[in-house]
Design a protein around this motif. Structure first.
Motif, PDB file in Angstrom:
ATOM      1  N   ASP A   1       0.860  -1.182   0.000  1.00 19.37           N
ATOM      2  CA  ASP A   1       0.000   0.000   0.000  1.00 19.37           C
ATOM      3  C   ASP A   1       0.895   1.229   0.000  1.00 19.37           C
ATOM      4  OD1 ASP A   1      -2.301  -1.517   0.079  1.00 19.37           O
ATOM      5  OD2 ASP A   1      -2.516  -1.391   2.256  1.00 19.37           O
ATOM      6  N   ALA A   2       0.649   2.162  -0.933  1.00 16.11           N
ATOM      7  CA  ALA A   2       1.512   3.325  -1.101  1.00 16.11           C
ATOM      8  C   ALA A   2       0.885   4.581  -0.502  1.00 16.11           C
ATOM      9  CB  ALA A   2       1.811   3.559  -2.586  1.00 16.11           C
ATOM     10  N   PHE A   3       1.723   5.379   0.180  1.00 13.70           N
ATOM     11  CA  PHE A   3       1.315   6.669   0.732  1.00 13.70           C
ATOM     12  C   PHE A   3       2.339   7.713   0.294  1.00 13.70           C
ATOM     13  CE2 PHE A   3      -1.053   3.702   3.170  1.00 13.70           C
ATOM     14  CZ  PHE A   3      -2.205   4.368   3.572  1.00 13.70           C
ATOM     15  N   ILE A   4       1.845   8.851  -0.235  1.00 18.52           N
ATOM     16  CA  ILE A   4       2.715   9.845  -0.861  1.00 18.52           C
ATOM     17  C   ILE A   4       2.419  11.219  -0.278  1.00 18.52           C
ATOM     18  CG2 ILE A   4       3.487  10.819  -3.060  1.00 18.52           C
ATOM     19  CD1 ILE A   4       1.906   8.429  -4.401  1.00 18.52           C
ATOM     20  N   CYS A   5       3.475  11.933   0.149  1.00 17.95           N
ATOM     21  CA  CYS A   5       3.301  13.295   0.630  1.00 17.95           C
ATOM     22  C   CYS A   5       4.535  14.116   0.282  1.00 17.95           C
ATOM     23  CB  CYS A   5       3.066  13.324   2.147  1.00 17.95           C
ATOM     24  SG  CYS A   5       2.625  14.959   2.787  1.00 17.95           S
ATOM     25  N   GLY A   6       4.316  15.315  -0.243  1.00 21.12           N
ATOM     26  CA  GLY A   6       5.427  16.181  -0.611  1.00 21.12           C
ATOM     27  C   GLY A   6       4.966  17.267  -1.563  1.00 21.12           C
ATOM     28  N   PRO A   7       5.894  17.984  -2.195  1.00 22.39           N
ATOM     29  CA  PRO A   7       5.517  19.005  -3.171  1.00 22.39           C
ATOM     30  C   PRO A   7       4.705  18.418  -4.321  1.00 22.39           C
ATOM     31  CG  PRO A   7       7.838  19.174  -2.578  1.00 22.39           C
ATOM     32  CD  PRO A   7       7.343  17.888  -1.997  1.00 22.39           C
ATOM     33  N   GLY A   8       3.857  19.267  -4.924  1.00 22.01           N
ATOM     34  CA  GLY A   8       2.974  18.794  -5.986  1.00 22.01           C
ATOM     35  C   GLY A   8       3.671  18.056  -7.124  1.00 22.01           C
ATOM     36  N   PRO A   9       4.741  18.610  -7.705  1.00 23.47           N
ATOM     37  CA  PRO A   9       5.404  17.906  -8.810  1.00 23.47           C
ATOM     38  C   PRO A   9       5.966  16.548  -8.392  1.00 23.47           C
ATOM     39  CG  PRO A   9       6.037  20.229  -8.770  1.00 23.47           C
ATOM     40  CD  PRO A   9       5.278  19.973  -7.518  1.00 23.47           C
ATOM     41  N   PHE A  10       6.473  16.472  -7.163  1.00 16.57           N
ATOM     42  CA  PHE A  10       6.999  15.201  -6.665  1.00 16.57           C
ATOM     43  C   PHE A  10       5.878  14.175  -6.559  1.00 16.57           C
ATOM     44  CE2 PHE A  10       7.665  12.487  -2.878  1.00 16.57           C
ATOM     45  CZ  PHE A  10       8.806  11.794  -3.280  1.00 16.57           C
ATOM     46  N   MET A  11       4.750  14.569  -5.982  1.00 14.89           N
ATOM     47  CA  MET A  11       3.640  13.621  -5.826  1.00 14.89           C
ATOM     48  C   MET A  11       3.092  13.185  -7.175  1.00 14.89           C
ATOM     49  SD  MET A  11       1.570  14.781  -2.405  1.00 14.89           S
ATOM     50  CE  MET A  11       1.029  16.378  -3.012  1.00 14.89           C
ATOM     51  N   ALA A  12       3.046  14.121  -8.142  1.00 17.43           N
ATOM     52  CA  ALA A  12       2.569  13.769  -9.475  1.00 17.43           C
ATOM     53  C   ALA A  12       3.503  12.759 -10.137  1.00 17.43           C
ATOM     54  CB  ALA A  12       2.443  15.023 -10.332  1.00 17.43           C
ATOM     55  N   ALA A  13       4.820  12.970  -9.986  1.00 14.11           N
ATOM     56  CA  ALA A  13       5.791  12.054 -10.582  1.00 14.11           C
ATOM     57  C   ALA A  13       5.701  10.672  -9.949  1.00 14.11           C
ATOM     58  CB  ALA A  13       7.205  12.613 -10.425  1.00 14.11           C
ATOM     59  N   VAL A  14       5.532  10.623  -8.621  1.00 12.19           N
ATOM     60  CA  VAL A  14       5.424   9.331  -7.939  1.00 12.19           C
ATOM     61  C   VAL A  14       4.145   8.613  -8.361  1.00 12.19           C
ATOM     62  CG1 VAL A  14       5.155   8.187  -5.712  1.00 12.19           C
ATOM     63  CG2 VAL A  14       6.789  10.064  -5.954  1.00 12.19           C
ATOM     64  N   THR A  15       3.031   9.329  -8.406  1.00 11.66           N
ATOM     65  CA  THR A  15       1.762   8.719  -8.798  1.00 11.66           C
ATOM     66  C   THR A  15       1.846   8.147 -10.200  1.00 11.66           C
ATOM     67  OG1 THR A  15       0.562  10.286  -7.386  1.00 11.66           O
ATOM     68  CG2 THR A  15      -0.717   9.134  -9.061  1.00 11.66           C
ATOM     69  N   ASP A  16       2.461   8.896 -11.110  1.00 13.19           N
ATOM     70  CA  ASP A  16       2.638   8.436 -12.489  1.00 13.19           C
ATOM     71  C   ASP A  16       3.534   7.198 -12.527  1.00 13.19           C
ATOM     72  OD1 ASP A  16       2.405   8.401 -15.207  1.00 13.19           O
ATOM     73  OD2 ASP A  16       3.885   9.972 -15.581  1.00 13.19           O
ATOM     74  N   ALA A  17       4.606   7.229 -11.740  1.00  7.42           N
ATOM     75  CA  ALA A  17       5.532   6.091 -11.709  1.00  7.42           C
ATOM     76  C   ALA A  17       4.852   4.832 -11.179  1.00  7.42           C
ATOM     77  CB  ALA A  17       6.743   6.439 -10.849  1.00  7.42           C
ATOM     78  N   LEU A  18       4.050   4.981 -10.145  1.00  8.46           N
ATOM     79  CA  LEU A  18       3.361   3.822  -9.575  1.00  8.46           C
ATOM     80  C   LEU A  18       2.354   3.247 -10.559  1.00  8.46           C
ATOM     81  CD1 LEU A  18       2.746   5.039  -5.904  1.00  8.46           C
ATOM     82  CD2 LEU A  18       4.451   3.396  -6.700  1.00  8.46           C
ATOM     83  N   SER A  19       1.655   4.127 -11.284  1.00  8.43           N
ATOM     84  CA  SER A  19       0.707   3.656 -12.289  1.00  8.43           C
ATOM     85  C   SER A  19       1.427   2.878 -13.385  1.00  8.43           C
ATOM     86  CB  SER A  19      -0.038   4.853 -12.886  1.00  8.43           C
ATOM     87  OG  SER A  19      -0.883   4.448 -13.940  1.00  8.43           O
ATOM     88  N   THR A  20       2.554   3.425 -13.852  1.00  3.35           N
ATOM     89  CA  THR A  20       3.332   2.749 -14.893  1.00  3.35           C
ATOM     90  C   THR A  20       3.895   1.419 -14.401  1.00  3.35           C
ATOM     91  OG1 THR A  20       3.953   4.909 -15.785  1.00  3.35           O
ATOM     92  CG2 THR A  20       5.249   3.029 -16.524  1.00  3.35           C
ATOM     93  N   ALA A  21       4.235   1.373 -13.112  1.00  3.03           N
ATOM     94  CA  ALA A  21       4.768   0.139 -12.537  1.00  3.03           C
ATOM     95  C   ALA A  21       3.690  -0.922 -12.332  1.00  3.03           C
ATOM     96  CB  ALA A  21       5.446   0.443 -11.206  1.00  3.03           C
ATOM     97  N   GLY A  22       2.425  -0.517 -12.466  1.00  2.00           N
ATOM     98  CA  GLY A  22       1.343  -1.485 -12.355  1.00  2.00           C
ATOM     99  C   GLY A  22       0.664  -1.550 -11.006  1.00  2.00           C
ATOM    100  N   MET A  23       0.915  -0.575 -10.136  1.00  3.62           N
ATOM    101  CA  MET A  23       0.246  -0.584  -8.844  1.00  3.62           C
ATOM    102  C   MET A  23      -1.203  -0.134  -9.016  1.00  3.62           C
ATOM    103  SD  MET A  23       1.205   1.335  -5.245  1.00  3.62           S
ATOM    104  CE  MET A  23       2.456   0.129  -4.755  1.00  3.62           C
ATOM    105  N   PRO A  24      -2.177  -0.880  -8.492  1.00  2.58           N
ATOM    106  CA  PRO A  24      -3.584  -0.479  -8.614  1.00  2.58           C
ATOM    107  C   PRO A  24      -3.846   0.852  -7.922  1.00  2.58           C
ATOM    108  CG  PRO A  24      -3.378  -2.765  -7.859  1.00  2.58           C
ATOM    109  CD  PRO A  24      -2.011  -2.159  -7.783  1.00  2.58           C
ATOM    110  N   LYS A  25      -4.722   1.669  -8.497  1.00  2.34           N
ATOM    111  CA  LYS A  25      -5.060   2.966  -7.918  1.00  2.34           C
ATOM    112  C   LYS A  25      -5.576   2.834  -6.490  1.00  2.34           C
ATOM    113  CE  LYS A  25      -6.161   5.934 -11.853  1.00  2.34           C
ATOM    114  NZ  LYS A  25      -7.250   6.746 -12.473  1.00  2.34           N
ATOM    115  N   SER A  26      -6.259   1.743  -6.232  1.00  2.00           N
ATOM    116  CA  SER A  26      -6.858   1.558  -4.906  1.00  2.00           C
ATOM    117  C   SER A  26      -5.807   1.457  -3.805  1.00  2.00           C
ATOM    118  CB  SER A  26      -7.738   0.315  -4.894  1.00  2.00           C
ATOM    119  OG  SER A  26      -6.970  -0.844  -5.211  1.00  2.00           O
ATOM    120  N   ARG A  27      -4.566   1.188  -4.188  1.00  2.44           N
ATOM    121  CA  ARG A  27      -3.481   1.066  -3.198  1.00  2.44           C
ATOM    122  C   ARG A  27      -2.692   2.368  -3.029  1.00  2.44           C
ATOM    123  NH1 ARG A  27      -2.111  -3.881  -1.331  1.00  2.44           N
ATOM    124  NH2 ARG A  27      -2.997  -5.729  -2.338  1.00  2.44           N
ATOM    125  N   VAL A  28      -3.022   3.386  -3.808  1.00  2.00           N
ATOM    126  CA  VAL A  28      -2.239   4.626  -3.812  1.00  2.00           C
ATOM    127  C   VAL A  28      -3.003   5.719  -3.060  1.00  2.00           C
ATOM    128  CG1 VAL A  28      -1.138   6.377  -5.238  1.00  2.00           C
ATOM    129  CG2 VAL A  28      -1.173   3.993  -6.000  1.00  2.00           C
TER     130      VAL A  28
END
Length: 350
Positions: free
Chosen positions: A203-230
């Motif tokens: 289960d992924a939890f993300i906190c930080g500046p907007g561009p950082f969170m956007a990059a992490v969210t995009d990376a997790l999606s590309t890596a195949g992590m389900p949205k429900s876990r983010v």
């Protein structure tokens, strides 16, 4: 000493800790009489009232860096930002003995299961709610925890010593990966994806500046992590005054007229069966009936009033907190919810 007025309390600062050159932790004393009022979950925040010469005061939300499972006192950590009036004021003026008006803890950035395997991303001061989650998960859970923490340089790393000590104490459970922009450059999506790929079942939890969170969210999606876990923590500047006590009267809600919908609402373990006016937001309606529904901003910006829809349908007038997946799971903001036309009788739980 605390003074309680309505939902707000005045708490005394017991210590101010210099974490880095531009970050301070404010540690609050909470008397025994207020303990239940300030019970919180890891990842939640406090709303502080900060003096302002222009408006009298401003309200700002700061994540709790303390853990309800390991720390006796409450602590929020504040980092200076270029245009951050509240953070700069606190870093310059907060001293031991100062009294600050505070609302009870709120927020939904908290794991449902502290025993789960967790993949945590923090950028800069985004470590604040993340370290609270880390400490509670280590105390109460048994899962693996991977923390990827990005900063400008080594001197910017908040809680560096505490994180090192936790990793040394729990070497089989906690892995801390530091990313320093001064050494490795900005963390791009490809870098983040490579780091995250082995842990897409977490289960992924993300906190930080907007561009950082956007990059992490995009990376997790590309890596195949389900949205429900983010899960992403998003703070917005509160547009209203959450310290005001504009409680609607029964006459206000009755004057709304129109249709009502039967609703069964559980608040603080008590169930209430009511007829909910179709044009009145749920929190306003409950307050008018003398029911202590949770809320802070009442503008759909903080998540303190999150509730679960067990039966029926509601519409949110405004929402800056919940994602599509959370809404699909039945979560909604009570301060912005009205019954959907034609809905079946509703069943709701706070």
């Amino acid at each position: 000493m605390t003074e309680t007025t309505g939902r707000a309390s005045t708490l005394r600062v017991s210590r101010v800790v210099e974490e880095t050159a531009d970050a301070r932790s404010l540690v609050f004393d909470v008397p025994d009489a207020e303990r239940e009022r300030f019970r919180y979950r890891p990842g939640q925040f406090l709303t502080l009232r900060i003096p302002s010469e222009r408006t009298g005061s401003v309200a700002r939300c700061y994540s709790l860096a303390s853990s309800p499972d390991q720390d006796e006192q409450l602590a929020v950590t504040v980092k200076r930002t270029a245009d951050g009036y509240g953070s700069n004021w606190l870093c310059e003026n907060a001293v031991p003995g100062m009294e600050i008006t505070v609302l009870p803890p709120g927020g939904v950035f908290t794991p449902k299961d502290l025993g789960a395997d967790l993949l945590l991303f923090a950028g800069g001061s985004g470590i604040t709610p993340i370290i609270s989650i880390v400490k509670s998960a280590l105390a109460r859970g048994s899962g693996k925890i991977v923390l990827i923490y990005a900063n400008r340089d080594e001197s910017s790393v908040i809680f560096a010593g505490e994180l090192a000590a936790l990793a040394a104490k729990h070497p089989r459970r906690l892995t801390v990966i530091h990313w320093l922009e001064s050494v490795q450059g900005l963390p791009a999506r490809g870098h983040l994806q490579a780091l995250a790929t082995p842990y897409t079942g977490y289960d992924a939890f993300i906190c930080g500046p907007g561009p950082f969170m956007a990059a992490v969210t995009d990376a997790l999606s590309t890596a195949g992590m389900p949205k429900s876990r983010v899960h992403v923590e998003v703070f917005t500047s509160l547009s209203g005054d959450p310290f005001a006590e504009p409680v609607p009267t029964p006459e206000d809600t009755e004057a709304a007229g129109g249709d009502t919908v039967p609703v069964e609402v559980e608040v603080n373990g008590e169930t209430h069966t009511l007829d909910w006016p179709a044009t009145v937001p749920l929190v306003d309606f409950l307050l008018s009936k003398g029911i202590d529904a949770p809320y802070s901003c009442r503008d759909g910006e903080c998540g303190s009033c999150q509730a679960t829809l067990l039966k029926g349908r509601v519409t949110m007038l405004h929402n800056e907190v919940l994602g599509e997946d959370e809404i699909a799971e039945g979560y909604f903001l009570g301060c912005q919810a009205v019954p959907e036309p034609g809905t079946d009788p509703l069943k709701i739980e706070f």
